[in-house]
Design an enzyme around this catalytic site. Structure first.
Site, PDB file in Angstrom:
ATOM      1  N   GLU A  70       0.932  -1.014   0.160  1.00  0.00           N
ATOM      2  CA  GLU A  70      -0.212  -0.104  -0.182  1.00  0.00           C
ATOM      3  C   GLU A  70       1.039   1.526   0.165  1.00  0.00           C
ATOM      4  O   GLU A  70       0.704   2.344  -0.799  1.00  0.00           O
ATOM      5  CB  GLU A  70      -0.784   0.302   1.445  1.00  0.00           C
ATOM      6  CG  GLU A  70      -1.643   1.215   1.440  1.00  0.00           C
ATOM      7  CD  GLU A  70      -2.823   1.231   0.416  1.00  0.00           C
ATOM      8  OE1 GLU A  70      -3.227   2.254   0.854  1.00  0.00           O
ATOM      9  OE2 GLU A  70      -3.082   0.772  -0.874  1.00  0.00           O
ATOM     10  N   HIS A 298      -4.856  -8.164 -17.396  1.00  0.00           N
ATOM     11  CA  HIS A 298      -6.056  -7.767 -17.339  1.00  0.00           C
ATOM     12  C   HIS A 298      -6.687  -6.534 -17.804  1.00  0.00           C
ATOM     13  O   HIS A 298      -7.099  -5.970 -17.464  1.00  0.00           O
ATOM     14  CB  HIS A 298      -7.049  -9.004 -16.536  1.00  0.00           C
ATOM     15  CG  HIS A 298      -8.421  -8.311 -18.020  1.00  0.00           C
ATOM     16  ND1 HIS A 298      -9.053  -9.127 -18.911  1.00  0.00           N
ATOM     17  CD2 HIS A 298      -9.344  -8.570 -17.184  1.00  0.00           C
ATOM     18  CE1 HIS A 298      -9.927  -8.471 -19.158  1.00  0.00           C
ATOM     19  NE2 HIS A 298     -11.263  -8.827 -17.966  1.00  0.00           N
TER      20      HIS A 298
END
Length: 334
Positions: A70, A298
């Site tokens: 993060e 993707h």
């Protein structure tokens, strides 16, 4: 200098999109319970800080590997924001269109920072997560448009009425499909259907369109999803139907570009190749049960598909007195 900076910003934006997808797919979106720091510090927390973290946020135990993901994402996003601010300053004396794109980039990166904060404070609300994804893709697209404005490639190619209209429609449908993909991911619906080419037996009787596309409010956390099985299955089906519409329209646009001639053929070929790769990655996501590397690809290919579609549409200009669109009219221009 501007071209070098915007090229660096494009690479950085691609990396930020990839890191954001990695953070989301590894369930690290709430690894830091505060913003912009992590457990009260701007440094990456380590295992040795677990006791201090527990005192500050007793309900959010420290997971160092997730917190690292993060914070690295935040560092690179912050660097991208600084680079875009520099581009905005440098473009102040440039031509109006360049200033407008730079201003849009600056506003967008400020909005992305706010969405990054709300992702944490609203505990992964699906609307915020989806908007954050769309904002990242929009940043990358605008950066490419900025670079296009700096080069001679920005001169539009004259063509008939059909192809620009088809290009606008293809870009619009692609944007909706990306939003559906973001909604699917934000609601943890990527594996709601595990059969191909359709969903599980009896899926037609289990659709719940109302629950699938309303804003779930009042939950303390949206991590791992709050919608029921039927709603998630409906979201997944909508994404598959969107993929079909996207394949038809973007594919038709790509073939139209290829038929226009040498000036647009490379863009058309690239758009078609990206579309085919994206469809294959979508099928592989289901067939292989959402492997991390495939899911990351993707996301990244979707971003480049949008960029390519927008740049291809930007490269077109309508002929002022063209006849109505027809296959014969398009062939006559090649």
């Amino acid at each position: 200098m501007q071209k070098m900076l915007v090229s660096a910003a494009i690479l950085l934006a691609m990396l930020v999109i990839l890191l954001g997808a990695y953070t989301r797919l590894t369930d690290a979106g709430l690894a830091c319970p505060d913003w912009p720091g992590c457990y009260g510090s701007l440094a990456i927390p380590r295992s040795a800080h677990a006791e201090q973290a527990a005192m500050l946020y007793p309900d959010s135990p420290l997971e160092p590997h997730k917190a690292r993901s993060e914070m690295v994402h935040r560092y690179f996003a912050g660097a991208l924001g600084c680079l875009i601010a520099v581009l905005f300053v440098l473009s102040w004396r440039s031509r109006p269109r360049l200033r407008h794109i730079a201003g849009g980039l600056l506003l967008l990166v400020i909005g992305q920072a706010a969405l990054g904060m709300w992702t944490v404070t609203l505990s992964l609300h699906p609307l915020v997560v989806m908007s954050h994804l769309l904002g990242g893709f929009a940043l990358l697209t605008l950066l490419w448009l900025y670079r296009m404005e700096l080069t001679s490639e920005s001169r539009p190619v004259l063509c008939g009425q059909c192809l620009p209209w088809l290009g606008s429609l293809a870009c619009g449908v692609l944007l909706v499909q990306i939003a559906l993909g973001g909604w699917t991911s934000a609601n943890y619906a990527a594996m709601a259907c595990v059969d191909l080419p359709v969903c599980q037996v009896g899926w037609q009787q289990q659709l719940d369109w109302q629950a699938a596309f309303h804003l779930p409010l009042g939950h303390t956390s949206y991590e791992f999803g709050v919608l029921g099985k039927e709603a998630r299955q409906t979201i997944h089906i909508a994404h598959r139907l969107g993929a079909l519409a996207t394949a038809l329209l973007v594919g038709a646009f790509a073939l139209g570009l290829i038929r226009q001639g040498a000036s647009l053929r490379p863009l058309g070929g690239l758009l078609l190749a990206l579309l085919l790769v994206q469809l294959a990655l979508g099928v592989a996501n289901i067939h292989l049960a959402l492997p991390l590397a495939n899911a990351l690809a993707h996301n990244l290919v979707a971003a480049h598909l949008l960029v390519c579609c927008v740049l291809a549409r930007r490269a077109l200009s309508r002929a002022p007195f063209s006849p109505l669109c027809s296959p014969e009219a398009i062939r006559s221009q090649t």
